[in-house]
Enzyme design. Sequence first.
Site, PDB file in Angstrom:
ATOM      1  N   CYS A  79       0.825  -1.258   0.160  1.00  0.00           N
ATOM      2  CA  CYS A  79       0.042  -0.005  -0.178  1.00  0.00           C
ATOM      3  C   CYS A  79       0.878   1.366   0.138  1.00  0.00           C
ATOM      4  O   CYS A  79       1.451   1.578  -0.979  1.00  0.00           O
ATOM      5  CB  CYS A  79      -1.030   0.053   1.082  1.00  0.00           C
ATOM      6  SG  CYS A  79      -2.263   1.303   1.003  1.00  0.00           S
ATOM      7  N   HIS A 169      -3.637  -5.031   0.887  1.00  0.00           N
ATOM      8  CA  HIS A 169      -3.146  -5.491   2.120  1.00  0.00           C
ATOM      9  C   HIS A 169      -3.425  -7.135   2.125  1.00  0.00           C
ATOM     10  O   HIS A 169      -4.309  -7.552   2.451  1.00  0.00           O
ATOM     11  CB  HIS A 169      -3.974  -4.938   3.028  1.00  0.00           C
ATOM     12  CG  HIS A 169      -3.599  -3.364   3.431  1.00  0.00           C
ATOM     13  ND1 HIS A 169      -2.690  -3.085   4.075  1.00  0.00           N
ATOM     14  CD2 HIS A 169      -4.141  -2.400   2.746  1.00  0.00           C
ATOM     15  CE1 HIS A 169      -2.680  -1.844   4.180  1.00  0.00           C
ATOM     16  NE2 HIS A 169      -3.594  -1.325   3.367  1.00  0.00           N
ATOM     17  N   GLU A 171      -2.134  -9.017   4.389  1.00  0.00           N
ATOM     18  CA  GLU A 171      -1.949  -9.228   5.804  1.00  0.00           C
ATOM     19  C   GLU A 171      -3.325  -9.369   6.460  1.00  0.00           C
ATOM     20  O   GLU A 171      -3.542 -10.107   7.548  1.00  0.00           O
ATOM     21  CB  GLU A 171      -0.977  -8.408   6.628  1.00  0.00           C
ATOM     22  CG  GLU A 171      -1.549  -7.115   6.926  1.00  0.00           C
ATOM     23  CD  GLU A 171      -1.327  -5.925   5.636  1.00  0.00           C
ATOM     24  OE1 GLU A 171      -1.371  -4.738   6.068  1.00  0.00           O
ATOM     25  OE2 GLU A 171      -1.137  -6.551   4.845  1.00  0.00           O
TER      26      GLU A 171
END
Length: 511
Positions: A79, A169, A171
């Site tokens: 990002c 993202h 994660e």
Amino acid sequence: MIDKIIILDFGSQYTQLIARSIRELNVYCEIIPYYQEIQFDESIKGIVLSGSPSSVNEENAPSVDIKALNEKVPILGICYGAQLTTKQFGGNVEKSSTREYGRAKLCNINHNFNLLDGVNEYNIVWMSHADTITQLPYDAVVIAQTENIPVAAYYLKGTPNPLYCLQFHPEVTHSESGKLILKNFVVGTCSCKRDWSPKAYIEDTVQNLKSLIGNKKVVMALSGGVDSTVAATLIQKAIGDKLFCIFVNHGLLRKNEFNEVLEAYKILGLNVKGVDASNMFFEKLKDVADPEQKRKIIGGLFIDVFQKEANLLEDIHFLGQGTIYPDVIESVSVNGPSVTIKSHHNVGGLPEKMNMKLVEPLRLLFKDEVRRIGKELGLQDSFLQRHPFPGPGMGIRILGAVSPEKVALLQEADAVYISILKEKNLYDKIWQAGAILLPVQSVGVMGDERTYEFTIALRAVSSVDGMTADWVHIPYDVLALISNEIINKVKGINRVVYDISSKPPATIEWE
């Protein structure tokens, strides 16, 4: 030497999730603020650049020299990290016409690059950004897009080491193949050996403690919780009977907890001295209703009692603490010191005051990792599965002024609550539970008599590390049983309510 990934934090709310995901691969990683210089050695195999609430086009946007870092190791920009890379390598980043937030589907995936190995077309990913990449750097190759974003992921050719960038993202749990993508980078691109385990951590930590402490002595305050107990066990494993532990009873523990914990520590073989200072705490807390003032009184008096006991010992050079990783991360916020929501109860200030050095064997672990270390050390479940309990104890679970009578009332209600959760096999499924005594009395009827008694609020939350939490859906029949048992058995309580607030916006504790 254990392989390591460094995560440079630009202030993203998701940075800890990157670390957790990488550690779940049995690869060690550390989070450091972007402005901290990395001390490179052979253990560092790669760098992840986190997201950020900032824009790369702001005047004082956080920045690092990505080209210099990439000369050392492979890099993955996520990002903001991707946008910063784009800008530094000659591309353009502009404000999106609409904020790109939420689920998106990857398409046109280029599987010639190992980062996206095994990621299927139309895989769901999570977007959260206000800026977007409008022009790629020279030699950049798009390796994934979405329906709305022409550059969801790219690879930069011609760099000293591999350099990948993701606009989404990986994660967060919403990204379906996010952990696979991180695995492809960490294990595939960076060639990290997956050798970080509880056993390896214990061996490495014990060896480091032996080198750090040598033949000197350590004093440590214990609470009965998993963090301080695991930390003390590690230190004892390294230096044996040179560790001296102090367990202070401030009168605000759970029912029978002082004696039960001391007995459990004896079984562990820890050298622990119990100090009952409850009368002193009650005297200082008399008529004090402000929660922050209560916390400061309890924390300050705890330090005074601990220091007095520690001064009775001779030749102490180190102070042991059960500090864990979320505490460390919050204390080095990329945006400067965090706003104080609540003062934390610890022995802050003591190392300088008592001329001691700190020993914090858990400072790089998350709570669930601490439990795994404890299990590997052979600690009993009464320590490992014990719910977190605030340092100020019942002092902040009694709203308003604290008194011995109110503490006794809350201890009884809390004991009923916790015992039923255990009886119904719910305790181990809940991250934290406790009862709160409200400064509210209401009318009730018991038998043929009118009562005017206190209200108890029940709190139970699910969480991973306490940073966020949601309320637990305890079955209604169990809640009814808890309520009936408290009202029938605890004289002074005639009403029970259940807290259904999440964190944020509420905190786990009421004060």
